[in-house]
Design a protein around this motif. Structure first.
Motif, PDB file in Angstrom:
ATOM      1  N   LEU A  65       0.820  -1.212   0.000  1.00  0.00           N
ATOM      2  CA  LEU A  65       0.000   0.000   0.000  1.00  0.00           C
ATOM      3  C   LEU A  65       0.853   1.262   0.000  1.00  0.00           C
ATOM      4  N   SER A  66       1.965   1.235   0.688  1.00  0.00           N
ATOM      5  CA  SER A  66       2.812   2.428   0.739  1.00  0.00           C
ATOM      6  C   SER A  66       3.526   2.674  -0.581  1.00  0.00           C
ATOM      7  N   ASN A  67       3.480   1.700  -1.479  1.00  0.00           N
ATOM      8  CA  ASN A  67       4.022   1.857  -2.837  1.00  0.00           C
ATOM      9  C   ASN A  67       2.934   1.624  -3.884  1.00  0.00           C
ATOM     10  N   VAL A  68       1.691   1.901  -3.524  1.00  0.00           N
ATOM     11  CA  VAL A  68       0.568   1.465  -4.344  1.00  0.00           C
ATOM     12  C   VAL A  68       0.529   2.157  -5.703  1.00  0.00           C
ATOM     13  N   SER A  69       1.147   3.306  -5.830  1.00  0.00           N
ATOM     14  CA  SER A  69       1.162   4.013  -7.120  1.00  0.00           C
ATOM     15  C   SER A  69       1.836   3.192  -8.216  1.00  0.00           C
ATOM     16  N   LYS A  70       2.596   2.186  -7.830  1.00  0.00           N
ATOM     17  CA  LYS A  70       3.299   1.350  -8.813  1.00  0.00           C
ATOM     18  C   LYS A  70       2.426   0.228  -9.368  1.00  0.00           C
ATOM     19  N   TYR A  71       1.298  -0.027  -8.723  1.00  0.00           N
ATOM     20  CA  TYR A  71       0.601  -1.280  -8.999  1.00  0.00           C
ATOM     21  C   TYR A  71      -0.786  -1.136  -9.600  1.00  0.00           C
ATOM     22  N   GLY A  72      -1.258   0.068  -9.845  1.00  0.00           N
ATOM     23  CA  GLY A  72      -2.504   0.245 -10.567  1.00  0.00           C
ATOM     24  C   GLY A  72      -3.734   0.363  -9.690  1.00  0.00           C
ATOM     25  N   ASP A  73      -4.833   0.758 -10.330  1.00  0.00           N
ATOM     26  CA  ASP A  73      -6.060   1.069  -9.601  1.00  0.00           C
ATOM     27  C   ASP A  73      -6.697  -0.149  -8.947  1.00  0.00           C
ATOM     28  N   ALA A  74      -6.592  -1.319  -9.562  1.00  0.00           N
ATOM     29  CA  ALA A  74      -7.231  -2.502  -8.970  1.00  0.00           C
ATOM     30  C   ALA A  74      -6.590  -2.856  -7.636  1.00  0.00           C
ATOM     31  N   VAL A  75      -5.275  -2.747  -7.559  1.00  0.00           N
ATOM     32  CA  VAL A  75      -4.581  -2.992  -6.298  1.00  0.00           C
ATOM     33  C   VAL A  75      -4.907  -1.881  -5.310  1.00  0.00           C
ATOM     34  N   GLY A 133     -15.910   7.397   1.345  1.00  0.00           N
ATOM     35  CA  GLY A 133     -14.560   7.554   1.849  1.00  0.00           C
ATOM     36  C   GLY A 133     -14.455   7.080   3.281  1.00  0.00           C
ATOM     37  N   TRP A 134     -13.410   7.552   3.952  1.00  0.00           N
ATOM     38  CA  TRP A 134     -13.118   7.176   5.328  1.00  0.00           C
ATOM     39  C   TRP A 134     -12.642   8.401   6.089  1.00  0.00           C
ATOM     40  N   VAL A 135     -12.927   8.422   7.397  1.00  0.00           N
ATOM     41  CA  VAL A 135     -12.365   9.440   8.277  1.00  0.00           C
ATOM     42  C   VAL A 135     -11.453   8.720   9.265  1.00  0.00           C
ATOM     43  N   TRP A 136     -10.313   9.349   9.565  1.00  0.00           N
ATOM     44  CA  TRP A 136      -9.242   8.672  10.296  1.00  0.00           C
ATOM     45  C   TRP A 136      -8.737   9.482  11.475  1.00  0.00           C
ATOM     46  N   LEU A 137      -8.244   8.762  12.466  1.00  0.00           N
ATOM     47  CA  LEU A 137      -7.335   9.297  13.471  1.00  0.00           C
ATOM     48  C   LEU A 137      -6.001   8.619  13.222  1.00  0.00           C
ATOM     49  N   VAL A 138      -4.974   9.417  12.973  1.00  0.00           N
ATOM     50  CA  VAL A 138      -3.664   8.863  12.628  1.00  0.00           C
ATOM     51  C   VAL A 138      -2.595   9.424  13.544  1.00  0.00           C
ATOM     52  N   VAL A 139      -1.456   8.757  13.514  1.00  0.00           N
ATOM     53  CA  VAL A 139      -0.247   9.274  14.136  1.00  0.00           C
ATOM     54  C   VAL A 139       0.657   9.769  13.022  1.00  0.00           C
ATOM     55  N   SER A 148      -9.421  12.773   6.356  1.00  0.00           N
ATOM     56  CA  SER A 148     -10.214  11.802   5.604  1.00  0.00           C
ATOM     57  C   SER A 148      -9.571  11.527   4.257  1.00  0.00           C
ATOM     58  N   THR A 149     -10.002  10.424   3.659  1.00  0.00           N
ATOM     59  CA  THR A 149      -9.549  10.029   2.334  1.00  0.00           C
ATOM     60  C   THR A 149     -10.762   9.605   1.510  1.00  0.00           C
ATOM     61  N   PRO A 150     -10.706   9.744   0.191  1.00  0.00           N
ATOM     62  CA  PRO A 150     -11.835   9.326  -0.642  1.00  0.00           C
ATOM     63  C   PRO A 150     -11.802   7.834  -0.936  1.00  0.00           C
ATOM     64  N   ASN A 151     -12.965   7.311  -1.296  1.00  0.00           N
ATOM     65  CA  ASN A 151     -13.088   5.943  -1.805  1.00  0.00           C
ATOM     66  C   ASN A 151     -12.477   4.946  -0.827  1.00  0.00           C
ATOM     67  N   GLN A 152     -11.565   4.070  -1.290  1.00  0.00           N
ATOM     68  CA  GLN A 152     -10.897   3.132  -0.386  1.00  0.00           C
ATOM     69  C   GLN A 152      -9.427   3.507  -0.183  1.00  0.00           C
ATOM     70  N   ASP A 153      -9.081   4.740  -0.421  1.00  0.00           N
ATOM     71  CA  ASP A 153      -7.737   5.204  -0.089  1.00  0.00           C
ATOM     72  C   ASP A 153      -7.566   5.245   1.422  1.00  0.00           C
ATOM     73  N   ASN A 154      -6.327   5.243   1.855  1.00  0.00           N
ATOM     74  CA  ASN A 154      -6.041   5.385   3.277  1.00  0.00           C
ATOM     75  C   ASN A 154      -4.719   6.116   3.468  1.00  0.00           C
ATOM     76  N   PRO A 155      -4.431   6.561   4.692  1.00  0.00           N
ATOM     77  CA  PRO A 155      -3.252   7.398   4.919  1.00  0.00           C
ATOM     78  C   PRO A 155      -1.914   6.673   4.785  1.00  0.00           C
ATOM     79  N   VAL A 156      -1.938   5.344   4.626  1.00  0.00           N
ATOM     80  CA  VAL A 156      -0.703   4.596   4.397  1.00  0.00           C
ATOM     81  C   VAL A 156      -0.213   4.777   2.964  1.00  0.00           C
ATOM     82  N   MET A 157      -1.129   5.003   2.040  1.00  0.00           N
ATOM     83  CA  MET A 157      -0.814   4.998   0.618  1.00  0.00           C
ATOM     84  C   MET A 157       0.030   6.199   0.195  1.00  0.00           C
ATOM     85  N   ASP A 158       0.933   5.948  -0.731  1.00  0.00           N
ATOM     86  CA  ASP A 158       1.773   7.042  -1.234  1.00  0.00           C
ATOM     87  C   ASP A 158       0.991   8.012  -2.119  1.00  0.00           C
ATOM     88  N   VAL A 159      -0.228   7.654  -2.501  1.00  0.00           N
ATOM     89  CA  VAL A 159      -1.052   8.544  -3.331  1.00  0.00           C
ATOM     90  C   VAL A 159      -1.954   9.444  -2.488  1.00  0.00           C
TER      91      VAL A 159
END
Length: 215
Positions: A65-75, A133-139, A148-159
């Motif tokens: 997930l932290s390198n998800v920009s390399k693997y396309g939208d399905a991933v 989307g999602w709303v988050w509490l993060v460190v 928050s993030t849209p759709n199924q994105d999350n704060p781990v992702m590089d995008v």
């Protein structure tokens, strides 16, 4: 860099630590049966299919997930769906609710002024997220932050524009609440606090500040 070719059965639907009716009345069984048994299961299956045969640079889930920009939208979409829901189930409990305690409660108060202020800011973020989307509490940098993030994105992702290590997340897709709350997202957000598993959230916080990212 070491590479790994993935099989099509790498990821599995996690087992719930409670029954699908045990979060009643705050999250009803009909919602849980569809949300967990169909939506999350579908993300796992599609994520495995998206990864099948790919040769990737890293295999741990969070690293994908932290390198998800390399693997396309399905991933991105289905891996995000799997990660987000796995975290979501884990930070709820039939014995949840109330307030955080001890040092973590002090941290909430120091960061947001009070627990009530924290809940209000979290709800405001949830209500301002247009669509799914999602709303988050993060460190982030050892600080607690809400975003928050849209759709199924999350704060781990590089995008993602909002980054950090998630320790609490709330699903804002309509399938998470519509069967019980219809279009009343605010009522759903309010009910969420009655099932939050604060010891698990604090455990995730402790892991985050020691640079561990948990699913």
């Amino acid at each position: 860099m070491q590479t790994t070719e993935l099989s099509n059965k790498l990821f599995e639907l996690p087992e719930l630590q409670y029954t699908t009716n045990s979060l009643e009345p705050f999250i009803n069984q009909d919602t849980m049966d569809v949300h967990y048994g169909k939506h999350h299961r579908g993300y796992v299956e599609k994520f495995n299919n998206a990864l099948a045969g790919k040769t990737i640079e890293v295999s741990p889930f969070v690293d994908i997930l932290s390198n998800v920009s390399k693997y396309g939208d399905a991933v991105r979409n289905n891996g995000g769906g799997h990660y987000n829901h796995s975290l979501f189930w884990s930070i709820m409990s039939p014995d949840g609710g109330g307030k955080p305690r001890g040092n973590f409660a002090n941290l909430i108060n120091d960061t947001f002024g009070s627990f009530e202020n924290f809940k209000n800011e979290f709800k405001e973020e949830a209500m301002s997220r247009f669509g799914s989307g999602w709303v988050w509490l993060v460190v982030n940098d050892d600080q607690l932050k809400i975003g928050s993030t849209p759709n199924q994105d999350n704060p781990v992702m590089d995008v993602a524009e909002f980054r950090g290590v998630p320790i609490l997340g709330l699903d804002l897709w309509e399938h998470a609440y519509y069967l019980k709350y219809q279009n009343k997202r605010g009522d759903y957000v309010d009910a969420f606090w009655d099932v939050v598993n604060w010891p698990e959230v604090e455990r995730r916080y402790e892991a985050a500040i020691t640079e561990q990212v948990m699913i």
